[in-house]
Design a protein around this motif. Structure first.
Motif, mmCIF file in Angstrom:
data_model
loop_
_atom_site.group_PDB
_atom_site.id
_atom_site.type_symbol
_atom_site.label_atom_id
_atom_site.label_comp_id
_atom_site.label_asym_id
_atom_site.label_seq_id
_atom_site.Cartn_x
_atom_site.Cartn_y
_atom_site.Cartn_z
ATOM 1 N N ASP A 190 0.822 -1.211 0.000
ATOM 2 C CA ASP A 190 0.000 0.000 0.000
ATOM 3 C C ASP A 190 0.858 1.263 0.000
ATOM 4 O OD1 ASP A 190 -2.207 -1.627 0.044
ATOM 5 O OD2 ASP A 190 -2.615 -1.370 2.181
ATOM 6 N N ILE A 191 1.935 1.251 0.780
ATOM 7 C CA ILE A 191 2.828 2.412 0.815
ATOM 8 C C ILE A 191 3.474 2.617 -0.545
ATOM 9 C CG2 ILE A 191 5.001 3.291 1.771
ATOM 10 C CD1 ILE A 191 4.207 1.988 4.430
ATOM 11 N N ALA A 192 3.913 1.537 -1.166
ATOM 12 C CA ALA A 192 4.550 1.649 -2.479
ATOM 13 C C ALA A 192 3.572 2.176 -3.518
ATOM 14 C CB ALA A 192 5.099 0.289 -2.913
ATOM 15 N N GLU A 193 2.346 1.697 -3.498
ATOM 16 C CA GLU A 193 1.354 2.182 -4.464
ATOM 17 C C GLU A 193 1.051 3.662 -4.237
ATOM 18 O OE1 GLU A 193 -2.131 -0.175 -4.687
ATOM 19 O OE2 GLU A 193 -1.093 -1.983 -5.353
ATOM 20 N N ALA A 194 0.968 4.084 -2.969
ATOM 21 C CA ALA A 194 0.731 5.493 -2.674
ATOM 22 C C ALA A 194 1.931 6.341 -3.103
ATOM 23 C CB ALA A 194 0.464 5.682 -1.181
ATOM 24 N N TYR A 195 3.118 5.807 -2.945
ATOM 25 C CA TYR A 195 4.335 6.516 -3.379
ATOM 26 C C TYR A 195 4.340 6.689 -4.897
ATOM 27 C CZ TYR A 195 9.297 7.204 -4.480
ATOM 28 O OH TYR A 195 10.488 7.673 -4.985
ATOM 29 N N ILE A 196 3.977 5.640 -5.603
ATOM 30 C CA ILE A 196 3.925 5.714 -7.067
ATOM 31 C C ILE A 196 2.887 6.750 -7.505
ATOM 32 C CG2 ILE A 196 3.270 4.433 -9.144
ATOM 33 C CD1 ILE A 196 4.470 1.938 -7.721
ATOM 34 N N ALA A 197 1.741 6.766 -6.838
ATOM 35 C CA ALA A 197 0.707 7.743 -7.170
ATOM 36 C C ALA A 197 1.203 9.164 -6.933
ATOM 37 C CB ALA A 197 -0.549 7.471 -6.340
ATOM 38 N N ALA A 198 1.955 9.364 -5.844
ATOM 39 C CA ALA A 198 2.486 10.693 -5.549
ATOM 40 C C ALA A 198 3.527 11.111 -6.586
ATOM 41 C CB ALA A 198 3.093 10.713 -4.150
ATOM 42 N N ARG A 199 4.408 10.197 -6.950
ATOM 43 C CA ARG A 199 5.427 10.516 -7.957
ATOM 44 C C ARG A 199 4.780 10.771 -9.315
ATOM 45 N NH1 ARG A 199 9.912 12.567 -5.804
ATOM 46 N NH2 ARG A 199 11.251 11.038 -4.744
ATOM 47 N N ARG A 200 3.737 10.045 -9.628
ATOM 48 C CA ARG A 200 3.034 10.273 -10.894
ATOM 49 C C ARG A 200 2.454 11.681 -10.922
ATOM 50 N NH1 ARG A 200 -2.390 6.956 -12.878
ATOM 51 N NH2 ARG A 200 -2.942 8.328 -14.608
ATOM 52 N N ALA A 201 1.765 12.069 -9.850
ATOM 53 C CA ALA A 201 1.187 13.405 -9.782
ATOM 54 C C ALA A 201 2.273 14.472 -9.817
ATOM 55 C CB ALA A 201 0.351 13.538 -8.508
ATOM 56 N N ALA A 229 -3.088 26.279 -17.742
ATOM 57 C CA ALA A 229 -3.105 26.892 -16.415
ATOM 58 C C ALA A 229 -4.132 26.206 -15.518
ATOM 59 C CB ALA A 229 -3.405 28.381 -16.535
ATOM 60 N N ASP A 230 -5.298 25.888 -16.079
ATOM 61 C CA ASP A 230 -6.332 25.195 -15.305
ATOM 62 C C ASP A 230 -5.868 23.798 -14.917
ATOM 63 O OD1 ASP A 230 -9.227 24.959 -14.382
ATOM 64 O OD2 ASP A 230 -9.086 23.274 -15.776
ATOM 65 N N GLU A 231 -5.262 23.074 -15.871
ATOM 66 C CA GLU A 231 -4.749 21.737 -15.585
ATOM 67 C C GLU A 231 -3.599 21.788 -14.586
ATOM 68 O OE1 GLU A 231 -5.621 18.708 -16.300
ATOM 69 O OE2 GLU A 231 -7.396 19.325 -17.413
ATOM 70 N N LEU A 232 -2.835 22.869 -14.630
ATOM 71 C CA LEU A 232 -1.716 23.018 -13.693
ATOM 72 C C LEU A 232 -2.236 23.152 -12.263
ATOM 73 C CD1 LEU A 232 1.324 23.317 -13.301
ATOM 74 C CD2 LEU A 232 1.063 25.782 -13.701
ATOM 75 N N ARG A 233 -3.290 23.940 -12.080
ATOM 76 C CA ARG A 233 -3.879 24.074 -10.747
ATOM 77 C C ARG A 233 -4.451 22.734 -10.263
ATOM 78 N NH1 ARG A 233 -5.512 29.070 -13.026
ATOM 79 N NH2 ARG A 233 -7.470 28.127 -13.776
ATOM 80 N N ALA A 234 -5.118 22.027 -11.170
ATOM 81 C CA ALA A 234 -5.672 20.720 -10.799
ATOM 82 C C ALA A 234 -4.559 19.726 -10.480
ATOM 83 C CB ALA A 234 -6.548 20.187 -11.934
ATOM 84 N N ALA A 235 -3.471 19.774 -11.246
ATOM 85 C CA ALA A 235 -2.343 18.864 -11.020
ATOM 86 C C ALA A 235 -1.692 19.134 -9.662
ATOM 87 C CB ALA A 235 -1.307 19.014 -12.132
ATOM 88 N N ARG A 236 -1.602 20.397 -9.299
ATOM 89 C CA ARG A 236 -1.018 20.742 -8.000
ATOM 90 C C ARG A 236 -1.899 20.233 -6.867
ATOM 91 N NH1 ARG A 236 -0.102 25.499 -9.081
ATOM 92 N NH2 ARG A 236 2.133 25.331 -9.508
ATOM 93 N N THR A 237 -3.214 20.364 -7.030
ATOM 94 C CA THR A 237 -4.144 19.850 -6.015
ATOM 95 C C THR A 237 -4.032 18.334 -5.893
ATOM 96 O OG1 THR A 237 -5.702 21.664 -6.397
ATOM 97 C CG2 THR A 237 -6.565 19.671 -5.348
ATOM 98 N N ARG A 238 -3.979 17.645 -7.036
ATOM 99 C CA ARG A 238 -3.859 16.175 -7.008
ATOM 100 C C ARG A 238 -2.563 15.753 -6.327
ATOM 101 N NH1 ARG A 238 -6.197 16.570 -12.244
ATOM 102 N NH2 ARG A 238 -4.118 16.615 -13.195
ATOM 103 N N TYR A 239 -1.497 16.462 -6.607
ATOM 104 C CA TYR A 239 -0.214 16.111 -5.999
ATOM 105 C C TYR A 239 -0.268 16.246 -4.477
ATOM 106 C CZ TYR A 239 4.664 16.439 -4.586
ATOM 107 O OH TYR A 239 5.871 16.258 -3.945
ATOM 108 N N LEU A 240 -0.821 17.349 -3.987
ATOM 109 C CA LEU A 240 -0.916 17.555 -2.545
ATOM 110 C C LEU A 240 -1.796 16.490 -1.900
ATOM 111 C CD1 LEU A 240 -1.218 21.455 -2.393
ATOM 112 C CD2 LEU A 240 0.797 20.036 -1.933
#
Length: 426
Positions: free
Chosen positions: A148-159, A205-216
């Protein structure tokens, strides 16, 4: 706690047909248990198996069982090890396991228990089997948390990688708008050009804001699993990062399920039930041969245990098959995207140069950049899917734990309890 061991035989290939053939791969092997001395002490020459349901071979996790240590990502190793060391639920499970072993040792030292064991070892053997089942369940929880930690890490790196990609393209899209405006003012192109270029800037710009939210959000999810502050974790991950290249090669051989902790736990739990039900070896043999449970010579306990074991092995084989197929599919997708992306950067650059020199139009540039961006993000996604599929395959194979996990040491939370902090368990 003594080193807990068991033997789980490799199943024969399952074939369709009668119930007898369905039960053919059902196998159990009970480990030798000591008849004298401490219940958790090592077996000696006087030890005897409670039940030997089928011959088999011992299979332990290999040296590469802790898969995260061999993929070349130091941050992932750090996060997995930190999560395993600080997880409260794991700490509570480890405490419960040690307490159960301590109680077993205490009971074994009682004189009346020792005398009873000289005449009937079944009750003591059942207790030991249950303790083994508990230990394997604990090992399975550790392996699941690592996954689970590895999958969450991969999701974070992807974002994070998508966020960096969008950030990098902002300057490029704004430069296109400036060129379009300059050419429009010079009367070289219609005003539509600057409008299209501006649309791509606004969309990015809109996708950039959404990408930043997803990353956080992904960082917050990962921080919760690892047990550290989200801001601290974000600093550890750095400003830029990429999905690690992780892959696994599915084996063409028949699946070996002997290292799966869930099957080992079930094996020991079923053995305990059979021992307490006083099922004989002959009765088990008949159940494994597929004889009807209505036969008064076959206890229902033996038939039920055989059916549960067969069902569990079937599900485990299906899980392993699905995991292997997912790796193959993800690997093919990544390879296809790599081919599609070959030369994409050059095509985008040629379109930009053509528009700047007046030999191309804004529509060509728009399509080239949009398609290039889409393919690049798809490649990031494909790499993440392949990494996640590889980790799930390793977990389905029974990796992610070692025999040392069956004897959990004092956790950091328990150690902290001596300094005033309290580990609260349900």
């Amino acid at each position: 706690m003594r080193k807990i061991d068991t033997m789980l035989a490799r199943p024969a290939p399952e074939s369709a047909g009668t119930r007898a053939t369905r039960l053919a791969p059902v196998v159990f092997v009970a480990a030798a248990l000591a008849l004298s001395g401490c219940a958790s002490g090592p077996a000696d020459s006087n030890a005897a198996s409670a039940l030997a349901l089928a011959p088999g071979s011992t299979s332990h996790p290999g040296e590469d069982a802790l898969w995260w240590q061999g993929i070349g990502d130091a941050m992932l190793v750090h996060l997995v090890e930190t999560g395993l060391a600080t997880n409260r639920d794991l700490a509570c499970s480890a405490t419960a396991l040690r307490n159960a072993d301590a109680r077993a040792q205490s009971r074994s030292r009682r004189i009346d228990t020792q005398i009873t064991r000289l005449f009937d070892t079944r009750g003591t053997d059942a207790a030991q089997a249950e303790l083994r089942a508990r230990a394997y369940r604990y090992a399975g929880r550790r392996a699941a948390l690592a996954r689970d930690i590895a999958e969450a890490y991969i999701a974070a790196r992807r974002a994070q990688e998508v966020l960096a990609l969008r950030s990098h393209l902002t300057a490029q899209f704004e430069d296109n708008t400036e060129i379009a405006q300059f050419r429009a003012e010079a009367g070289l192109v219609p005003g539509l050009d600057s409008g299209l270029a501006g649309s791509l800037v606004a969309l990015n710009a809109d996708e950039l804001r959404a990408a930043r939210t997803r990353y956080l959000e992904r960082v917050s999810d990962l921080a919760g699993l690892v047990g550290i502050d989200a801001e601290v974790l974000a600093a550890q991950l750095g400003e830029t990062g990429a999905v690690p290249d992780i892959t696994a090669m599915p084996s063409p051989d028949a699946p070996d399920l002997a290292a799966r902790p869930d099957l080992r736990a079930l094996e020991q739990a079923l053995l305990a039930q059979l021992i307490r039900a006083k099922v004989s070896q002959a009765e088990i043999d008949r159940a494994l041969a597929g004889e009807s449970a209505s036969d008064e010579e076959i206890p229902a306990a033996a038939d039920s245990a055989a059916a549960r074991w067969s069902d569990a092995q079937g599900k485990a084989r299906a899980d392993l098959t699905r995991s292997a197929a997912a790796v193959t599919t993800a690997a093919q997708r990544q390879a296809d995207l790599e081919k599609a992306l070959a030369g994409a950067d050059k095509r985008v650059e040629a379109a930009r140069l053509g528009y700047r020199n007046g030999t191309g139009d804004i529509a060509t540039l728009y399509v080239a950049e949009a398609s290039g961006l889409g393919l690049t993000e798809a490649r990031v996604s494909a790499r993440a899917d392949l990494a996640r599929a590889a980790i799930r395959l390793w977990t389905a194979q029974g990796r992610g734990w070692t025999m040392a996990d069956l004897e959990p040491p004092i956790s950091a939370q328990e150690a902290a309890s001596t300094n005033g902090e309290v580990l609260v368990c349900d």
